[in-house]
Motif scaffolding. Structure first.
Motif, PDB file in Angstrom:
ATOM      1  N   ASN A 171       1.309   6.742  -2.018  1.00 37.99           N
ATOM      2  CA  ASN A 171      -0.052   6.333  -2.391  1.00 37.99           C
ATOM      3  C   ASN A 171      -1.094   7.376  -1.968  1.00 37.99           C
ATOM      4  O   ASN A 171      -2.163   7.050  -1.456  1.00 37.99           O
ATOM      5  CB  ASN A 171      -0.390   4.958  -1.783  1.00 37.99           C
ATOM      6  CG  ASN A 171      -1.631   4.336  -2.411  1.00 37.99           C
ATOM      7  OD1 ASN A 171      -2.087   4.763  -3.469  1.00 37.99           O
ATOM      8  ND2 ASN A 171      -2.186   3.329  -1.749  1.00 37.99           N
ATOM      9  N   LEU A 192       0.819  -1.213   0.000  1.00 36.77           N
ATOM     10  CA  LEU A 192       0.000   0.000   0.000  1.00 36.77           C
ATOM     11  C   LEU A 192       0.850   1.259   0.000  1.00 36.77           C
ATOM     12  O   LEU A 192       0.555   2.223  -0.710  1.00 36.77           O
ATOM     13  CB  LEU A 192      -0.921   0.001   1.223  1.00 36.77           C
ATOM     14  CG  LEU A 192      -1.884  -1.184   1.326  1.00 36.77           C
ATOM     15  CD1 LEU A 192      -2.617  -1.152   2.656  1.00 36.77           C
ATOM     16  CD2 LEU A 192      -2.872  -1.179   0.172  1.00 36.77           C
ATOM     17  N   VAL A 193       1.908   1.285   0.829  1.00 39.52           N
ATOM     18  CA  VAL A 193       2.785   2.447   0.944  1.00 39.52           C
ATOM     19  C   VAL A 193       4.231   1.964   0.848  1.00 39.52           C
ATOM     20  O   VAL A 193       4.658   1.126   1.661  1.00 39.52           O
ATOM     21  CB  VAL A 193       2.577   3.199   2.271  1.00 39.52           C
ATOM     22  CG1 VAL A 193       3.512   4.407   2.338  1.00 39.52           C
ATOM     23  CG2 VAL A 193       1.138   3.633   2.419  1.00 39.52           C
ATOM     24  N   GLU A 222       5.197   6.900  -4.053  1.00 38.61           N
ATOM     25  CA  GLU A 222       5.286   5.785  -3.114  1.00 38.61           C
ATOM     26  C   GLU A 222       4.373   5.963  -1.904  1.00 38.61           C
ATOM     27  O   GLU A 222       4.076   4.993  -1.195  1.00 38.61           O
ATOM     28  CB  GLU A 222       6.731   5.606  -2.637  1.00 38.61           C
ATOM     29  CG  GLU A 222       7.699   5.123  -3.693  1.00 38.61           C
ATOM     30  CD  GLU A 222       8.170   6.242  -4.606  1.00 38.61           C
ATOM     31  OE1 GLU A 222       8.948   5.955  -5.537  1.00 38.61           O
ATOM     32  OE2 GLU A 222       7.787   7.413  -4.376  1.00 38.61           O
TER      33      GLU A 222
END
Length: 429
Positions: free
Chosen positions: A155, A101-102, A153
């Motif tokens: 998100n 996700l991140v 990165e």
């Protein structure tokens, strides 16, 4: 008087616009709450104001019993600029759910500085035979803001939270030494973020109350105490969370501002009454709140302020604040009713977007009485020292904040201001 009223209306509209359009109240907040740290006089005295506040906004927003010290008609507004340097570093382990996700990144928040406004008016009720004063204020009470959307990165990581309150407060003299007071406030909250996913601004409103007492233990020494209830918000459908290999999850976000307890003392017996010293202690019960209870521990705050009257018109002010690091060392898998993908790593990441670890801050300023007839001007500035904090094993923050502000106060029928005497707007019992 007609022109004065027109001017006050224009200024009121201007300050309301400033307050409503505030975008990043990172400021010198305790957790996310500002208390009286952005008020025109208290802002220069480290926010210390629970026993003998020196401006109308601080009386209405703080200990409601001190509203009884305002005589005549008092109108004040203030505006301030707040600027933060907020850096975050995130380095989750490869292959973890949270890393999907991140990703790893280091960046500075591109969230802009903010304008904050506070406005208040108080009316003495003694001409009606009521031994007290009624006050109303529009207060920028809490907020936080950051944005790392410029980093792929991250998100789309960003967080924005702002609260604007309408306060109605009344203070009544019980005896010559003792006052009591109560306050009801209606807050409007705006939330965007902080969970990673498709989020948009959500809105809600909530009530909060306060009660307080103010007592002159000696002619030059006063103690004050107040209790403020929790304020609970429910932001409907505020989070749409991305989950790998699943449909997005839509969730409400529950956010509380905490129960607050405050004790203050003020004394002006030194230097023939020219030196006012004030100290407040605040206890913030974060552990009993939604969202913030997952990332903050209960917090103690110690505020110290001084005001020296150079002459009958000019006053110099200094303040120092120590705020306990509120960062919770143990976190769970959810916050605010939301269980984000990634478990504790995701909650640590949310925790990093609400930094509350800066312990030390300094403030200063000055005031000029009767800059114009019946109009006082106050100036304040301060800084929250640069500090760092690590959240779990993968995320860390670096934060410093600076602010500057000014305010004007009008007095009608109350005499002088920003001091305590028998014939002035902030009057001793």
């Amino acid at each position: 008087m007609h022109r004065n009223l027109q001017a006050l209306i224009v200024l009121t509209i201007s300050v309301c616009t400033i307050a409503i359009n505030a975008q990043n109240a990172q400021a010198q907040a305790f957790g996310v709450e500002l208390h009286n740290t952005m008020m025109p006089v208290s802002g220069a005295m480290g926010g210390a104001s629970l026993a003998r506040p020196q401006d109308v906004q601080s009386a209405i927003n703080g200990n409601p019993a001190t509203v009884a010290r305002l005589t005549g008609t008092t109108f004040g507004f203030s505006g301030s600029w707040v600027e933060s340097t907020f850096n975050i570093s995130n380095n989750p382990p490869a292959g973890s759910l949270f890393s999907q996700l991140v990703g790893p990144f280091e960046a500075k928040s591109v969230g802009q500085g903010s304008l904050l406004g506070n406005i208040a008016v108080a009316q003495d009720l003694r001409p009606l035979g009521v031994p007290g004063t009624l006050g109303v204020g529009l207060i920028s009470s809490a907020g936080v803001g950051s944005s790392f959307r410029q980093v792929p990165e991250s998100n789309g990581t960003s967080a924005f939270l702002a609260f604007l309150d309408v306060n109605v407060a009344a203070g009544v003299d019980v005896t010559e030494e003792l006052s009591v007071g109560a306050k009801l406030q209606l807050g409007n909250g705006t939330l965007d973020g902080p969970f990673v996913g498709l989020t948009g601004a959500a809105y809600d409103y909530a009530l909060r109350g306060s009660v307080g007492v103010d007592y002159d233990i000696a002619p030059a020494t006063t103690v004050g105490f107040y209790y403020q209830t929790k304020q609970s918000y429910n932001f409907d459908d505020a989070a749409i969370l991305d989950v790998p290999l699943r449909d997005p999850i839509i969730s409400d976000i529950f956010v509380d501002l905490p129960n607050n307890y405050g004790l203050g003392i003020a004394d002006e017996s030194l230097m023939n009454g020219r030196l006012l010293l004030a100290a407040d202690v605040l206890f913030k019960q974060w552990s009993d709140t939604d969202l913030f209870g997952a990332v903050y521990d209960d917090q103690w705050v110690f505020q110290f302020g001084s005001q020296y009257s150079v002459n009958d018109r000019v006053k110099l002010r200094l303040g120092y604040v120590y705020a306990q690091n509120a960062t919770r060392t143990q976190v769970g898998n959810s916050a605010g009713g939301v269980t984000p993908p990634g478990g504790q790593a995701a909650i640590r990441y949310v925790q990093a977007q609400f930094p509350a670890f800066n312990r030390h801050r300094l403030t200063g300023g000055f005031g000029i009485k009767d800059l114009l007839p019946n109009v006082d001007m106050d100036f304040f500035a301060g800084g929250m020292f640069r500090d760092t904090e690590t959240f779990g094993d993968f995320t860390s923050d670096e934060l410093a904040t600076y602010w500057v502000g000014t305010g004007l106060t009008w007095h009608f029928g109350g005499g002088c201001s920003n001091q305590t005497c028998d014939a002035c707007a902030l009057v001793a019992h």
